[in-house]
Design a protein around this motif. Structure first.
Motif, PDB file in Angstrom:
ATOM      1  N   THR A  66      69.052  74.768 -38.569  1.00 31.21           N
ATOM      2  CA  THR A  66      69.722  74.460 -37.700  1.00 31.21           C
ATOM      3  C   THR A  66      69.729  75.701 -36.665  1.00 31.21           C
ATOM      4  O   THR A  66      69.515  75.137 -35.578  1.00 31.21           O
ATOM      5  CB  THR A  66      71.587  75.009 -37.898  1.00 31.21           C
ATOM      6  OG1 THR A  66      71.527  73.490 -39.027  1.00 31.21           O
ATOM      7  CG2 THR A  66      72.314  74.208 -37.116  1.00 31.21           C
ATOM      8  N   ARG A  67      69.342  76.251 -36.672  1.00 26.05           N
ATOM      9  CA  ARG A  67      69.016  78.268 -35.922  1.00 26.05           C
ATOM     10  C   ARG A  67      67.537  77.470 -35.095  1.00 26.05           C
ATOM     11  O   ARG A  67      67.686  77.368 -33.892  1.00 26.05           O
ATOM     12  CB  ARG A  67      69.445  79.588 -36.596  1.00 26.05           C
ATOM     13  CG  ARG A  67      70.662  79.778 -36.492  1.00 26.05           C
ATOM     14  CD  ARG A  67      70.524  81.111 -37.535  1.00 26.05           C
ATOM     15  NE  ARG A  67      71.296  81.510 -37.812  1.00 26.05           N
ATOM     16  CZ  ARG A  67      71.763  82.414 -38.671  1.00 26.05           C
ATOM     17  NH1 ARG A  67      71.412  82.997 -39.109  1.00 26.05           N
ATOM     18  NH2 ARG A  67      73.498  83.186 -38.712  1.00 26.05           N
ATOM     19  N   ARG A  68      66.895  77.425 -35.724  1.00 24.17           N
ATOM     20  CA  ARG A  68      65.143  76.954 -35.514  1.00 24.17           C
ATOM     21  C   ARG A  68      65.654  75.915 -34.491  1.00 24.17           C
ATOM     22  O   ARG A  68      65.139  75.697 -33.375  1.00 24.17           O
ATOM     23  CB  ARG A  68      64.951  76.519 -36.972  1.00 24.17           C
ATOM     24  CG  ARG A  68      63.002  76.555 -35.988  1.00 24.17           C
ATOM     25  CD  ARG A  68      62.349  76.878 -37.271  1.00 24.17           C
ATOM     26  NE  ARG A  68      62.221  76.033 -38.344  1.00 24.17           N
ATOM     27  CZ  ARG A  68      62.999  75.808 -39.836  1.00 24.17           C
ATOM     28  NH1 ARG A  68      63.356  77.653 -40.318  1.00 24.17           N
ATOM     29  NH2 ARG A  68      63.138  74.441 -40.573  1.00 24.17           N
ATOM     30  N   ASP A  69      65.874  74.777 -35.100  1.00 24.96           N
ATOM     31  CA  ASP A  69      66.412  73.502 -33.671  1.00 24.96           C
ATOM     32  C   ASP A  69      66.951  73.880 -33.151  1.00 24.96           C
ATOM     33  O   ASP A  69      66.511  73.649 -32.100  1.00 24.96           O
ATOM     34  CB  ASP A  69      67.429  72.468 -34.785  1.00 24.96           C
ATOM     35  CG  ASP A  69      66.789  71.923 -36.301  1.00 24.96           C
ATOM     36  OD1 ASP A  69      64.954  72.019 -36.132  1.00 24.96           O
ATOM     37  OD2 ASP A  69      66.852  71.170 -37.035  1.00 24.96           O
ATOM     38  N   ASN A  70      68.350  74.498 -33.165  1.00 27.61           N
ATOM     39  CA  ASN A  70      68.512  75.109 -31.801  1.00 27.61           C
ATOM     40  C   ASN A  70      67.700  75.624 -30.942  1.00 27.61           C
ATOM     41  O   ASN A  70      68.353  75.575 -29.297  1.00 27.61           O
ATOM     42  CB  ASN A  70      70.146  75.844 -32.002  1.00 27.61           C
ATOM     43  CG  ASN A  70      71.293  74.620 -32.850  1.00 27.61           C
ATOM     44  OD1 ASN A  70      70.980  73.754 -32.352  1.00 27.61           O
ATOM     45  ND2 ASN A  70      72.683  75.187 -33.287  1.00 27.61           N
ATOM     46  N   ALA A  71      67.505  76.547 -31.559  1.00 28.51           N
ATOM     47  CA  ALA A  71      66.298  77.562 -30.686  1.00 28.51           C
ATOM     48  C   ALA A  71      65.372  76.644 -29.832  1.00 28.51           C
ATOM     49  O   ALA A  71      64.983  76.826 -28.439  1.00 28.51           O
ATOM     50  CB  ALA A  71      65.899  78.954 -31.238  1.00 28.51           C
ATOM     51  N   THR A  72      64.749  75.608 -30.613  1.00 29.00           N
ATOM     52  CA  THR A  72      63.644  74.887 -30.167  1.00 29.00           C
ATOM     53  C   THR A  72      64.251  73.757 -29.257  1.00 29.00           C
ATOM     54  O   THR A  72      63.607  74.214 -27.813  1.00 29.00           O
ATOM     55  CB  THR A  72      63.407  73.837 -31.052  1.00 29.00           C
ATOM     56  OG1 THR A  72      62.858  74.727 -32.540  1.00 29.00           O
ATOM     57  CG2 THR A  72      62.265  72.738 -30.492  1.00 29.00           C
ATOM     58  N   ALA A  73      65.301  73.552 -29.271  1.00 29.61           N
ATOM     59  CA  ALA A  73      66.146  72.578 -28.326  1.00 29.61           C
ATOM     60  C   ALA A  73      66.406  73.688 -26.684  1.00 29.61           C
ATOM     61  O   ALA A  73      66.373  73.136 -25.816  1.00 29.61           O
ATOM     62  CB  ALA A  73      67.779  72.073 -28.844  1.00 29.61           C
ATOM     63  N   SER A  74      66.901  75.095 -26.895  1.00 32.20           N
ATOM     64  CA  SER A  74      67.586  75.397 -25.790  1.00 32.20           C
ATOM     65  C   SER A  74      66.595  75.963 -25.123  1.00 32.20           C
ATOM     66  O   SER A  74      66.237  76.769 -23.762  1.00 32.20           O
ATOM     67  CB  SER A  74      68.256  76.662 -26.313  1.00 32.20           C
ATOM     68  OG  SER A  74      67.846  77.790 -27.504  1.00 32.20           O
ATOM     69  N   THR A  75      65.206  76.250 -25.426  1.00 33.96           N
ATOM     70  CA  THR A  75      63.379  76.448 -25.124  1.00 33.96           C
ATOM     71  C   THR A  75      63.044  75.844 -24.715  1.00 33.96           C
ATOM     72  O   THR A  75      61.336  76.333 -23.589  1.00 33.96           O
ATOM     73  CB  THR A  75      63.260  77.862 -26.091  1.00 33.96           C
ATOM     74  OG1 THR A  75      62.843  77.430 -26.716  1.00 33.96           O
ATOM     75  CG2 THR A  75      64.292  78.695 -26.083  1.00 33.96           C
TER      76      THR A  75
END
Length: 251
Positions: free
Chosen positions: A55-64
């Motif tokens: 989830t953190r990785r997906d959120n980080a990818t989406a946010s950047t």
């Protein structure tokens, strides 16, 4: 002959042995139970950790996430790099004056780019979220990012459809389904566009490009620059005059 005392002692010893065996069996059962519980907890903890990390990785990818194919200074380019004149256009898809500029100059811009005389560098931003009830500027620009990422050749058609179907200020913007419909009409793949539109994959990118334009001194839309000089008048005659002068200078 075995005495009664010896027989009783034997029975007691046998009973004690059986109790010891039962106690050992119970101890083994408890150990196995505890071990099973511990293993189950380990599996749960590992599972939770993996989910959290994903989830953190997906959120980080989406946010950047930044759309592929974005050029220098956050430009979406139409026309060859070899064109002697560069026209930069800052636009907001909620801006009615941007729609007017596009309607007045679209054919001329297309003629220049097809002739190889002009490269148009579109730098769309999202200034006007407050002019709609559902952050339409950001949602529209996010959809543009999705199109540029998955089908860059469809950008200009999608760009034109957004201005041709621009919602009025003060109300709701186009729905997600409408944005997806126009993107598909322009030639973009529905599945990829739907995911990016519904998840707002490029929302952070819209904020970054808008902040970058502010730092570059862009205070209103449309802002149009011909070879680095901002036009004071945005009517078709003024744009043509500026481009003709720049072409003459380049030649």
């Amino acid at each position: 002959m075995v005495s009664g005392s010896s027989s009783r002692d034997a029975r007691q010893a046998k009973a004690a042995e059986m109790r010891a065996q039962v106690a050992k069996a119970e101890a083994r059962r408890r150990m196995l139970l505890v071990g099973s519980v511990v293993m189950a907890l380990v599996v749960v903890i590992v599972g939770v950790f993996v989910v959290v990390q994903n989830t953190r990785r997906d959120n980080a990818t989406a946010s950047t996430a930044t759309p592929a194919g974005i050029g220098a200074k956050n430009s979406i380019v139409s026309g060859p790099d070899s064109a002697p004149v560069k026209v930069v256009i800052y636009e907001d898809f909620q801006c009615p004056y941007c729609a007017q500029f596009e309607a007045a100059n679209r054919e001329q811009l297309a003629a220049w780019t097809e002739a190889g005389d002009v490269q148009v560098q579109y730098r769309p931003i999202s200034f006007l979220d407050n002019a709609s009830t559902d952050k339409y500027s950001t949602r529209a620009l996010n959809a543009v990012g999705a199109v540029v990422n998955s089908a860059p050749e469809s950008f200009l058609e999608f760009h034109n459809l957004l201005f041709e179907n621009q919602p009025a200020e003060g109300g709701a913007g186009l729905t997600d389904d409408q944005l997806i419909e126009y993107a598909v009409q322009a030639g973009a793949p529905e599945a990829e566009i739907r995911t990016a539109v519904e998840d707002l994959t490029y929302e952070s990118w819209t904020k970054r490009v808008t902040e970058a334009s502010s730092k570059d001194g862009i205070a209103s839309t449309p802002t149009v620059q011909v070879d680095g000089t901002a036009l004071e008048s945005l009517d078709a005659a003024s744009l043509k005059s500026a481009v003709d002068a720049a072409l003459a200078k380049a030649k």
